[in-house]
Design a protein around this motif. Structure first.
Motif, short mmCIF file in Angstrom:
data_model
loop_
_atom_site.label_atom_id
_atom_site.label_comp_id
_atom_site.label_asym_id
_atom_site.label_seq_id
_atom_site.Cartn_x
_atom_site.Cartn_y
_atom_site.Cartn_z
N UNK A 1 0.82 -1.22 0.00
CA UNK A 1 0.00 0.00 0.00
C UNK A 1 0.85 1.26 0.00
N UNK A 2 2.14 1.12 -0.27
CA UNK A 2 3.02 2.27 -0.32
C UNK A 2 3.47 2.53 -1.76
N UNK A 3 3.40 3.79 -2.16
CA UNK A 3 3.84 4.19 -3.50
C UNK A 3 4.84 5.33 -3.38
N UNK A 4 5.75 5.38 -4.34
CA UNK A 4 6.67 6.51 -4.42
C UNK A 4 6.63 7.05 -5.84
N UNK A 5 6.32 8.33 -5.95
CA UNK A 5 6.22 9.02 -7.24
C UNK A 5 7.48 9.84 -7.44
N UNK A 6 8.05 9.77 -8.64
CA UNK A 6 9.30 10.49 -8.91
C UNK A 6 9.18 11.23 -10.24
N UNK A 7 9.58 12.49 -10.22
CA UNK A 7 9.70 13.27 -11.45
C UNK A 7 11.18 13.57 -11.66
N UNK A 8 11.68 13.30 -12.86
CA UNK A 8 13.08 13.56 -13.19
C UNK A 8 13.14 14.58 -14.33
N UNK A 9 14.01 15.58 -14.17
CA UNK A 9 14.14 16.64 -15.17
C UNK A 9 15.48 17.33 -15.00
N UNK A 10 15.83 18.14 -15.98
CA UNK A 10 17.01 19.01 -15.87
C UNK A 10 16.54 20.33 -15.27
N UNK A 11 17.15 20.73 -14.16
CA UNK A 11 16.71 21.95 -13.49
C UNK A 11 16.90 23.20 -14.36
N UNK A 12 17.80 23.15 -15.34
CA UNK A 12 17.96 24.28 -16.26
C UNK A 12 17.21 24.08 -17.57
N UNK A 13 16.64 22.88 -17.77
CA UNK A 13 15.89 22.57 -18.99
C UNK A 13 14.40 22.79 -18.75
#
Length: 314
Positions: free
Chosen positions: A276-288
């Motif tokens: 019942x545990x989920x982990x959501x992740x967003x990955x990006x370039x902080x300058x992009x």
């Protein structure tokens, strides 16, 4: 037809320089440039601000507010990369992938470019709130890792100094007083009833970030699972070029590298977890997608150009 005139106020800063490098080779635009010795000349800046069809403000908050006050030409449109106007009335929030936002940006006179951390957080949380899965009062927490370029010129100089302090070698928590400048937009744009607990970490690499939001599925509305959350994101971002959902088994190695999208203008979403545990992740370039790439994307929309023109997708 004449080319749109573009002026970057604050071209010497990290975001301004990145925007300038992206637009410098574009033959469909005319860049208005200020003489170096007149960069702080109010009269000269005002002249260029009012001569432009579109202005990028890459300035500290107070200076961005001042620059807007200098604009008297009703035809000058503005993209502000500072924090000053992200929750201000009359400004459109510049994250086109949110439902209904692309059309608002196209018609906008004033657009607030999102913060880098906020872009990751909102991309994860707003769809859940919008679809009625995440209650606005959910006790959200988030942590994030970012390269040092997001901290500005002073931090860049510190990290790239050969004689720097040893403490810079390791990741460092900051904003431990829980008053990070991106919290207001994270809260307002997601429609949350209170601010999330947000813990950012700056690391010893130049570019790239991950924003991570853990969830307890039993506290969400309805019967939710890892699969149902993946389906929600897949539907919400269907047809988007810059925001994509990673495959269900990603990453096979068990790691999500924070700098894998360095130099790109895209954002990736991961949904992982167990039970019942989920982990959501967003990955990006902080300058992009987290700064200059997003600003150019918004400019393209406002000028009626192809949305990804000049962006790095692969």
């Amino acid at each position: 037809m004449s080319k749109p005139k573009i002026y970057i106020d604050g071209k010497e800063g990290t975001t301004g320089l990145q925007i300038y490098e992206r637009l410098g080779g574009r033959e469909d635009l005319e860049l208005l440039l200020i003489d170096d010795e007149k960069r702080k000349d109010l009269t000269e800046r005002k002249k260029l601000l009012n001569a432009a069809d579109l202005v990028f403000l890459c300035l500290p908050d107070a200076a961005a507010v001042e620059a807007v006050e200098l604009i008297e030409n009703p035809g000058t449109r503005v993209i502000d990369a500072s924090t000053a106007h992200r929750t201000a009335p009359g400004w459109v929030y510049g994250l086109p992938e949110l439902h209904g936002q692309r059309e608002k940006i196209r018609d906008a006179v004033r657009v607030a470019n999102p913060g880098c951390y906020a872009t990751g957080f909102i991309s994860l949380v707003r769809p859940l709130v919008e679809e009625g899965v995440l209650p606005p009062g959910y006790p959200l927490a988030a942590h994030a890792l970012s390269g040092y370029t997001g901290a500005g010129k002073k931090a860049i100089a510190q990290y790239e100094d050969p004689g720097r302090e040893r403490e810079l070698d390791s990741p460092r928590h900051y904003a431990v007083g829980l008053r990070h400048k991106h919290l207001p937009e994270m809260t307002a744009v997601c429609g949350l009833s209170h601010e999330p607990i947000f813990s950012p970490i700056i690391c010893d690499y130049p570019r790239g970030m991950v924003v991570v939001v853990p969830l307890r599925l039993s506290m969400l509305s309805g019967e939710q699972s890892i699969e149902s959350l993946r389906d929600l994101y897949s539907t919400y971002y269907q047809g988007e070029t810059l925001v994509t959902l990673r495959p269900g088994d990603a990453p096979k190695c068990g790691f999500i590298g924070a700098n894998n999208l360095e130099g790109k203008d895209t954002l990736q979403i991961f949904v992982n977890g167990s039970g019942e545990q989920a982990v959501l992740t967003a990955r990006l370039d902080n300058l992009g997608k987290g700064a200059s790439g997003a600003a150019v994307q918004n400019m393209n929309l406002m000028l009626g150009l192809e949305e990804t023109l000049g962006l790095v997708l692969e």
